[in-house]
Design an enzyme around this catalytic site. Structure first.
Site, PDB file in Angstrom:
ATOM      1  N   HIS A  65       0.736  -1.718  -0.107  1.00  0.00           N
ATOM      2  CA  HIS A  65      -0.060   0.135  -0.292  1.00  0.00           C
ATOM      3  C   HIS A  65       0.892   1.563  -0.086  1.00  0.00           C
ATOM      4  O   HIS A  65       0.680   2.175   0.906  1.00  0.00           O
ATOM      5  CB  HIS A  65      -0.465  -0.038   1.622  1.00  0.00           C
ATOM      6  CG  HIS A  65      -2.353  -0.680   1.266  1.00  0.00           C
ATOM      7  ND1 HIS A  65      -2.971  -1.345   2.449  1.00  0.00           N
ATOM      8  CD2 HIS A  65      -2.496  -1.902   0.276  1.00  0.00           C
ATOM      9  CE1 HIS A  65      -3.565  -2.333   2.062  1.00  0.00           C
ATOM     10  NE2 HIS A  65      -3.283  -2.531   0.867  1.00  0.00           N
TER      11      HIS A  65
HETATM   12  C1  LIG Z   1      -1.118  -7.108  -4.688  1.00  0.00           C
HETATM   13  C2  LIG Z   1      -1.918  -6.097  -4.806  1.00  0.00           C
HETATM   14  C3  LIG Z   1      -2.265  -6.021  -4.081  1.00  0.00           C
HETATM   15  C4  LIG Z   1      -2.954  -5.141  -3.158  1.00  0.00           C
HETATM   16  N1  LIG Z   1      -4.584  -4.637  -2.427  1.00  0.00           N
HETATM   17  C5  LIG Z   1      -5.530  -4.121  -2.078  1.00  0.00           C
HETATM   18  C6  LIG Z   1      -6.703  -3.857  -1.718  1.00  0.00           C
HETATM   19  O1  LIG Z   1      -7.135  -4.927  -2.374  1.00  0.00           O
HETATM   20  N2  LIG Z   1      -7.211  -2.584  -1.908  1.00  0.00           N
HETATM   21  C7  LIG Z   1      -6.547  -1.814  -1.603  1.00  0.00           C
HETATM   22  O2  LIG Z   1      -6.743  -0.477  -1.695  1.00  0.00           O
HETATM   23  N3  LIG Z   1      -5.214  -1.702  -2.022  1.00  0.00           N
HETATM   24  C8  LIG Z   1      -4.588  -2.597  -2.234  1.00  0.00           C
HETATM   25  N4  LIG Z   1      -3.868  -1.898  -3.456  1.00  0.00           N
HETATM   26  C9  LIG Z   1      -2.898  -1.266  -2.941  1.00  0.00           C
HETATM   27  C10 LIG Z   1      -3.856  -0.233  -4.655  1.00  0.00           C
HETATM   28  O3  LIG Z   1      -4.055  -1.437  -5.841  1.00  0.00           O
HETATM   29  C11 LIG Z   1      -2.646   0.530  -5.541  1.00  0.00           C
HETATM   30  O4  LIG Z   1      -2.106   1.565  -4.260  1.00  0.00           O
HETATM   31  C12 LIG Z   1      -3.179   1.823  -5.990  1.00  0.00           C
HETATM   32  O5  LIG Z   1      -3.365   0.718  -7.901  1.00  0.00           O
HETATM   33  C13 LIG Z   1      -1.736   2.580  -6.977  1.00  0.00           C
HETATM   34  O6  LIG Z   1      -2.486   3.395  -7.727  1.00  0.00           O
HETATM   35  P1  LIG Z   1      -1.363   3.954  -8.574  1.00  0.00           P
HETATM   36  O7  LIG Z   1      -2.117   4.804  -9.304  1.00  0.00           O
HETATM   37  O8  LIG Z   1      -0.333   4.764  -8.087  1.00  0.00           O
HETATM   38  O9  LIG Z   1      -0.491   3.687  -8.653  1.00  0.00           O
HETATM   39  P2  LIG Z   1      -0.001   1.692 -10.420  1.00  0.00           P
HETATM   40  O10 LIG Z   1      -2.385   2.025 -10.164  1.00  0.00           O
HETATM   41  O11 LIG Z   1       0.576   1.233 -10.354  1.00  0.00           O
HETATM   42  O12 LIG Z   1      -0.534   2.776 -11.920  1.00  0.00           O
HETATM   43  C14 LIG Z   1       1.260   2.723 -11.687  1.00  0.00           C
HETATM   44  C15 LIG Z   1       1.264   2.512 -13.407  1.00  0.00           C
HETATM   45  O13 LIG Z   1       2.481   3.048 -14.133  1.00  0.00           O
HETATM   46  C16 LIG Z   1       3.409   2.627 -14.685  1.00  0.00           C
HETATM   47  N5  LIG Z   1       4.224   3.332 -14.501  1.00  0.00           N
HETATM   48  C17 LIG Z   1       5.388   3.259 -13.871  1.00  0.00           C
HETATM   49  N6  LIG Z   1       6.491   3.089 -14.278  1.00  0.00           N
HETATM   50  C18 LIG Z   1       6.603   3.733 -15.749  1.00  0.00           C
HETATM   51  C19 LIG Z   1       7.329   3.858 -16.414  1.00  0.00           C
HETATM   52  N7  LIG Z   1       8.710   4.453 -16.498  1.00  0.00           N
HETATM   53  N8  LIG Z   1       6.884   4.270 -17.905  1.00  0.00           N
HETATM   54  C20 LIG Z   1       5.453   3.828 -18.256  1.00  0.00           C
HETATM   55  N9  LIG Z   1       4.788   3.621 -17.341  1.00  0.00           N
HETATM   56  C21 LIG Z   1       5.225   3.428 -16.083  1.00  0.00           C
HETATM   57  C22 LIG Z   1       2.647   0.623 -14.329  1.00  0.00           C
HETATM   58  O14 LIG Z   1       3.275   0.156 -15.435  1.00  0.00           O
HETATM   59  C23 LIG Z   1       1.752   1.249 -13.963  1.00  0.00           C
HETATM   60  O15 LIG Z   1       0.855   0.486 -14.599  1.00  0.00           O
HETATM   61  C24 LIG Z   1      -2.318  -3.346  -3.651  1.00  0.00           C
HETATM   62  C25 LIG Z   1      -1.695  -3.805  -4.147  1.00  0.00           C
HETATM   63  C26 LIG Z   1      -1.016  -5.139  -4.752  1.00  0.00           C
HETATM   64  C27 LIG Z   1       0.514  -4.930  -5.752  1.00  0.00           C
END
Ligand SMILES: Cc1cc2nc3c(=O)[nH]c(=O)nc-3n(C[C@H](O)[C@H](O)[C@H](O)COP(=O)(O)OP(=O)(O)OC[C@H]3O[C@@H](n4cnc5c(N)ncnc54)[C@H](O)[C@@H]3O)c2cc1C
Length: 545
Positions: free
Chosen positions: A485
């Site tokens: 998280h």
């Molecule tokens: C296994 C797992 C289980 C989880 N379970 C839960 C849950 O049940 N409930 C909950 O509330 N939270 C959960 N979480 C946490 C939640 O899913 C994340 O906090 C949330 O999805 C993060 O969103 P974000 O938009 O910050 O990043 P992300 O959704 O991770 O998106 C980042 C994106 O950027 C892309 N990216 C990164 N670097 C680059 C680059 N240099 N160039 C191009 N693209 C790039 C990545 O490939 C990715 O697609 C979980 C997380 C994981 C990993």
């Protein structure tokens, strides 16, 4: 010829997809959404394990939809860290729990000076993001948004859900009908972004709704190396696709690469702590002390039990169904602890196509589950699963810990993973939370509803209660896992705070035309999982562009 867009969004994850689609819908500006992982045009093209809401397989290291990072949870524990590397980002591989942060979380953000981020300010964006199938008419819910939200209210219930409800009632915790209602301390059904057995990631929800999104271009399998900044203003990004480098121009760039990758891109672009950049020979564009500093996450602990009889999930039930949120002895009323009772077996959840196989068979068939799990944070579970077919787990998540982690560059090479340290359980207050959480989890499992369901505790071992405090703390430290998280690694705050990276419109201080919009900007960790809040951030920041 240089390609140019009005807006480039880096990262098609939980926040990036809502943000990009809303900017196109609201403003008609041209938007390029760049994603390092694969993308798909139709539901059936997604990998099966990403779609299947009854498996956690994509969180295993080595899965093609996972960045498979590594982090130090404490100085003694190194663990793989899952992050989605696929369109949908981490929403494509996560646990599907779609719980909003609480009123006190967001009012706390506003109190820190972040105007427009109090509970009443963000509530419309949570509602806009969702179609709540159980409470469509409730004032605080949306019924026409992209993310479907469902609970196990009407379907078959797992025996552990019944037992958790019975146990919580016996221990005097309040029942909450809707855990996404404004005040939700207590136990109840978990809202999940699951529909018809499918894990509905943000790509499925926002991109495949049959709408025209003509101004949106998605460029998958492309790694952004850096944001290019000229004279203090964004010019575009340097991006690599299939080994070929390209500069793409833009008026504005929004980083949505997640809490572990957005800080890395900022540093590679010359925005970060000057000493960290100097170590890697990167020219400083903006000395930003807070980039990669002050990162927070939720540590977790598992108590494991051998069931007395069959705990096989009923067809149609979910991997997780219910939880209890409550306050530790430190905070009293504020929910800084969560307990989720999971029906085992964990191995079956990871590899549903092998359900029915004994752990020994799993190992023999060489599916890699054994090898992959051996060094994961749930390694404890794996040791258990190797010995037994089945487990019932009480998972305790510590939500408001004081630990502050770091995300540093391994090198100036954008292909290298960042160096991540969580610094879990370094303060006495964090230890108190861990002890409190574990103690309530063990109490829950001792109640009559669970004693009927389980026959023996397998971790912590039988003699745990007779150990000294120091020995019990030793078990806690060695059994620690992470909930994945991560947040607060490029945090939002006032300009006079040297560690604020973005202002309350998510603009990076000192650089024109650059924003960060993902869980990195959380000013503090929240009392629930961050997924729904990441989607809300995407929705919210879209209105600023
Ligand atoms: C296994 C797992 C289980 C989880 N379970 C839960 C849950 O049940 N409930 C909950 O509330 N939270 C959960 N979480 C946490 C939640 O899913 C994340 O906090 C949330 O999805 C993060 O969103 P974000 O938009 O910050 O990043 P992300 O959704 O991770 O998106 C980042 C994106 O950027 C892309 N990216 C990164 N670097 C680059 C680059 N240099 N160039 C191009 N693209 C790039 C990545 O490939 C990715 O697609 C979980 C997380 C994981 C990993």
């Amino acid at each position: 010829v240089t390609r140019t867009f009005d807006v480039i969004v880096v990262g098609a994850g939980s926040a990036g997809i809502p943000l990009a689609t809303r900017v196109v819908e609201n403003t008609g500006r041209s938007v390029l959404l760049i994603e390092a992982g694969r993308s798909f045009n139709a539901v059936h093209e997604f990998p099966r394990d990403v779609l299947n809401a009854r498996t956690y397989a994509p969180m295993l290291p080595g899965n093609p939809s996972n960045w498979s990072l590594t982090a130090n949870l404490t100085d003694a524990i190194t663990a793989p860290v899952a992050r989605g590397k696929i369109v949908g980002g981490s929403s494509s591989i996560n646990g599907m729990i779609y719980l909003r942060g609480t009123r006190s979380d967001f009012d706390g953000w506003a109190k820190l000076g972040n105007t427009g981020w109090g509970y009443e300010d963000v509530l419309p964006y949570f509602a806009k993001s969702e179609s709540d199938r159980d409470f469509p008419d409730a004032e605080h819910h949306g019924s026409t948004g992209p993310m479907p939200v469902t609970r196990g209210l009407h379907g078959p219930r797992h025996s552990t859900t019944e037992a958790l409800f019975g146990a919580c009632e016996a221990l005097g915790f309040p029942f909450v009908e809707d855990k996404n209602a404004p005040d939700t301390s207590g136990y109840g059904f978990l809202p999940l972004n699951v529909s018809e057995g499918v894990r509905v990631n943000t790509a499925l929800a926002y991109l495949m709704r049959g709408r025209e999104l003509g101004g949106l271009t998605i460029q998958p399998e492309s790694l952004v190396h850096r944001v290019v900044i000229r004279d203090g203003r964004v010019a575009g990004v340097d991006v690599e696709q299939h080994g070929r480098m390209e500069f793409i121009g833009a008026e504005e760039v929004v980083l949505c690469a997640g809490a572990l990758k957005s800080p890395q891109i900022l540093m590679l672009s010359g925005i970060g702590p000057a000493d960290e950049l100097a170590k890697h020979g990167i020219t400083v564009v903006q000395d930003a002390a807070g980039v990669g500093r002050g990162m927070a996450d939720h540590p977790e602990l598992f108590a494991c039990y051998a069931p007395d009889g069959d705990t096989t999930q009923a067809p149609g039930s979910r991997i997780v169904e219910a939880s209890l949120s409550f306050g530790s002895s430190i905070t009293g009323a504020d929910d800084d602890l969560e307990i989720i009772a999971m029906p085992g077996p964990f191995a079956k959840a990871l590899k549903p196509d092998l359900s029915g196989a004994t752990p020994a068979e799993l190992m023999r068939r060489g599916v890699g589950a054994g090898a992959a799990l051996a060094r994961t944070s749930p390694s404890l579970l794996w040791r258990q699963v190797k010995r037994r077919n089945d487990l019932v787990l009480a998972m305790t998540v510590m939500q408001h810990d004081e630990h502050r982690g770091t995300v540093d560059l391994r090198s100036a090479d954008p292909h290298d993973a960042p160096v991540i340290h969580y610094h879990y359980l370094e303060t006495e207050r964090d230890m108190v939370r861990a002890r409190d959480g574990l103690s309530v989890a063990l109490d829950i499992m001792r109640t009559a509803p669970f004693s009927r369901l389980v026959k023996a505790r397998t971790a912590p071992g039988d003699g745990f209660e007779r150990l000294t405090r120091a020995e019990q703390d030793g078990w806690i430290r060695s059994s620690l896992a992470t909930a994945f998280h991560s947040c607060r690694s490029a945090r939002m705050g006032l300009p006079d705070d040297p560690e604020s990276v973005v202002d309350d419109r998510c603009r990076v201080y000192g650089v024109e035309g650059l924003r960060v919009a993902d869980t990195s900007i959380f000013p503090t960790p929240i009392s629930r999982g961050p997924h729904a809040t990441a989607v809300m951030v995407g929705e919210r920041v879209a209105d600023f562009l």
